[in-house]
Design a protein around this motif. Structure first.
Motif, PDB file in Angstrom:
ATOM      1  N   PHE A 115       0.819  -1.209   0.000  1.00  0.00           N
ATOM      2  CA  PHE A 115       0.000   0.000   0.000  1.00  0.00           C
ATOM      3  C   PHE A 115       0.857   1.265   0.000  1.00  0.00           C
ATOM      4  CE2 PHE A 115      -2.487   3.207   2.474  1.00  0.00           C
ATOM      5  CZ  PHE A 115      -3.464   3.443   1.516  1.00  0.00           C
ATOM      6  N   THR A 162       2.593   1.930  -3.134  1.00  0.00           N
ATOM      7  CA  THR A 162       1.648   2.238  -4.207  1.00  0.00           C
ATOM      8  C   THR A 162       1.241   3.703  -4.173  1.00  0.00           C
ATOM      9  OG1 THR A 162       0.784  -0.015  -4.227  1.00  0.00           O
ATOM     10  CG2 THR A 162      -0.640   1.676  -5.163  1.00  0.00           C
ATOM     11  N   THR A 209      -7.442  -7.118   5.869  1.00  0.00           N
ATOM     12  CA  THR A 209      -6.451  -6.750   4.847  1.00  0.00           C
ATOM     13  C   THR A 209      -6.961  -7.055   3.439  1.00  0.00           C
ATOM     14  OG1 THR A 209      -5.257  -8.834   5.161  1.00  0.00           O
ATOM     15  CG2 THR A 209      -4.409  -6.905   6.325  1.00  0.00           C
ATOM     16  N   PHE A 263      -6.854  -4.419   0.447  1.00  0.00           N
ATOM     17  CA  PHE A 263      -6.258  -4.664  -0.863  1.00  0.00           C
ATOM     18  C   PHE A 263      -7.247  -4.446  -2.009  1.00  0.00           C
ATOM     19  CE2 PHE A 263      -2.649  -7.174   0.955  1.00  0.00           C
ATOM     20  CZ  PHE A 263      -1.635  -6.586   0.211  1.00  0.00           C
ATOM     21  N   ILE A 318      -6.648  -1.571  -4.437  1.00  0.00           N
ATOM     22  CA  ILE A 318      -5.333  -1.450  -5.069  1.00  0.00           C
ATOM     23  C   ILE A 318      -4.905  -2.709  -5.827  1.00  0.00           C
ATOM     24  CG2 ILE A 318      -4.432   0.401  -3.616  1.00  0.00           C
ATOM     25  CD1 ILE A 318      -3.120  -1.679  -1.839  1.00  0.00           C
TER      26      ILE A 318
END
Length: 190
Positions: free
Chosen positions: A26, A29, A135, A139, A142
């Motif tokens: 993350f 990114t 999580t 995610f 992304i």
């Protein structure tokens, strides 16, 4: 053989490992490499590494039955320590000028931990399951493929915790519910 497989699944799906992998993905990114590395160092030095050392030391001293703190009565001190660390990390991230997505996601994770702490007075929450689901939702925006992989793996992680006799079905369900509620909040607020 089943316990060996369960142990491997449990280690791969460990909450600290999943959070760390998510953060690396993350942060790199959304930030430049330098800002991502600084953010990761803040989280590692104020949150993750102190928690690892805390659990290792308390396990070695016999205060915790194992690194995962599987006995409910032992979890109170772990939750208090985690919550203090998480608030310090959130404050440091806010001071560092992190975007709202990081701050809100961190606050929702703290909320998940607070709920788990409260539930711990009557039952135990599988943090392995809760963090896997949480999580996965993190995610989703992304990298949906990783999110789907985590959702698919969550029953196997739940099975591993049950097989290793770390959790009863009720505790796995608590983990599922917390992960779902807080994960949906991630989608709603970020």
């Amino acid at each position: 053989m089943k316990n060996k497989i369960a142990r491997i699944i449990s280690q791969v799906g460990h909450p600290i490992l999943l959070i760390l992998v998510f953060l690396i993905y993350f942060l790199f990114t959304i930030h430049s490499p330098g800002k991502a590395m600084l953010s990761l160092l803040i989280i590692l030095t104020l949150g993750i590494l102190p928690l690892i050392f805390w659990n290792l030391i308390r396990t070695k001293k016999g205060l915790y039955s194992n690194f995962d703190v599987s006995i409910r009565s032992q979890r109170k001190s772990m939750y208090l320590f985690i919550l203090i660390l998480a608030l310090l990390v959130l404050l440091a991230l806010w001071t560092n000028g992190q975007p709202d997505a990081v701050l809100i996601g961190s606050a929702i994770l703290i909320q998940l931990l607070c709920f788990a702490f409260v539930i711990n007075y009557k039952s135990k929450v599988s943090l392995h399951v809760a963090i896997t689901i949480f999580t996965a939702f993190g995610f989703w925006e992304i990298n949906p493929w990783i999110a789907i992989g985590l959702w698919i793996s969550s029953p196997f992680i739940a099975w591993s915790r049950w097989q290793l006799k770390r959790h009863q079905p009720e505790e796995l369900i608590w983990g599922l519910l917390l992960g779902l509620v807080c994960g949906i909040e991630i989608l709603a607020f970020i």
